[in-house]
Design a protein around this motif. Structure first.
Motif, PDB file in Angstrom:
ATOM      1  N   GLY A 266       0.803  -1.214   0.000  1.00 46.88           N
ATOM      2  CA  GLY A 266       0.000   0.000   0.000  1.00 46.88           C
ATOM      3  C   GLY A 266       0.832   1.258   0.000  1.00 46.88           C
TER       4      GLY A 266
ATOM      5  N   THR B 214      -8.907  -5.077  -1.289  1.00 44.72           N
ATOM      6  CA  THR B 214      -8.551  -3.825  -0.608  1.00 44.72           C
ATOM      7  C   THR B 214      -9.284  -3.598   0.704  1.00 44.72           C
ATOM      8  OG1 THR B 214     -10.250  -2.475  -1.694  1.00 44.72           O
ATOM      9  CG2 THR B 214      -8.140  -2.748  -2.856  1.00 44.72           C
TER      10      THR B 214
ATOM     11  N   TRP C 251     -12.241   3.843  -1.952  1.00 46.55           N
ATOM     12  CA  TRP C 251     -10.815   3.793  -2.308  1.00 46.55           C
ATOM     13  C   TRP C 251     -10.430   4.999  -3.160  1.00 46.55           C
ATOM     14  CZ3 TRP C 251      -7.606   3.804  -6.471  1.00 46.55           C
ATOM     15  CH2 TRP C 251      -6.295   3.352  -6.266  1.00 46.55           C
TER      16      TRP C 251
END
Length: 266
Positions: free
Chosen positions: A55, A197, A204
């Motif tokens: 990430g 995710t 997101w």
């Protein structure tokens, strides 16, 4: 005193925690690297962008990022930055975080970090210097986690699409645009994206736009300019999103005390 020095020189220091201070000029890219010890990286000014395979984390001024030992990462300062880091042995204290996270820095912790880089490398464990370092270890577990992480999928094609979005956010793209680009049905895409995710595509993308905005705002760009560039209809709409996610409007968030050269690792 440990300043402007690479951490590998101190990995074997017989102390549970070691502090190092480094000052970097603007556009100084810190290449991918990893440490045996875990690292708490604090920037007193400027914005830090931290990347791993898992990430992205954005670290505004007066915040810090925790990076567990053994995780490969790179750091991109936005503007000149003064970094203060402590490197912690895995068994130094129970309850150390096991994942990367951006954390708030209290006035006490800020003072401790500034003080720590001026201590001797092999400080007296039983004296005042040892007490400073012991208090730092206790405070790490108390640092509040901030919502400044952006998970990246492990799925290769989806991860590539996410990275393209990060390089040039296009917030008006629809979920059908993403599905078409990946050759997936809407149902399959939605399920995969959340599985990879932990977020919906909408959440997101909003977080990704925030990541794109923070370095620009920290560099002094106007809220209206940034908001319109990112596809918001007005500065007010952008400010509402910013405040909802980070707890304060941009003008307060960057107030003092709130909440291409390549080089070696910090």
């Amino acid at each position: 005193m440990v300043r402007n020095a690479p951490p590998p020189e101190f990995e074997a220091t017989p102390r549970p925690v070691v502090a190092i201070g480094n000052d970097y000029p603007a556009n100084y890219a810190i290449l991918p690297h990893r440490h045996r010890r875990s690292q708490l990286l604090y920037g007193s000014n400027g914005v830090l962008l931290v990347r791993t395979e898992q990430g992205r984390w954005v670290v505004p001024p007066e915040r810090a990022v925790w990076i567990p030992g053994g995780i490969t990462h790179d750091v991109q300062p936005i503007g000149a930055v003064s970094m203060r880091s402590v490197y912690v042995e895995a068994d130094a204290v129970p309850g150390l975080p096991a994942e990367c996270r951006v954390v708030g820095v209290s006035p006490l912790m800020r003072s401790l970090l500034i003080e720590a880089v001026d201590l001797p490398v092999e400080y007296d464990l039983d004296g005042r210097d040892g007490l400073v370092m012991a208090l730092i270890l206790q405070e790490i577990a108390r640092m509040p986690v901030l919502p400044l992480n952006l998970p990246l999928p492990g799925h290769a094609a989806l991860a590539a699409r996410c990275r393209r979005f990060l390089e040039g956010p296009t917030p008006h793209d629809t979920i059908d645009d993403w599905c078409g680009a990946l050759g997936m049905s809407r149902r399959a895409f939605t399920r995969l994206f959340r599985q990879e995710t932990g977020l919906s595509l909408s959440a997101w993308r909003q977080q990704a736009c925030l990541f794109a905005a923070l370095p620009r705002l920290a560099a002094g760009e106007g809220v209206t300019t940034v908001a319109l560039d990112l596809g918001y209809d007005s500065a007010a709409a952008f400010t509402t999103m910013f405040k909802r996610l980070l707890g304060a409007p941009p003008s307060r968030y960057f107030a003092a005390g709130e909440g291409g050269t390549s080089g070696p690792s910090p």
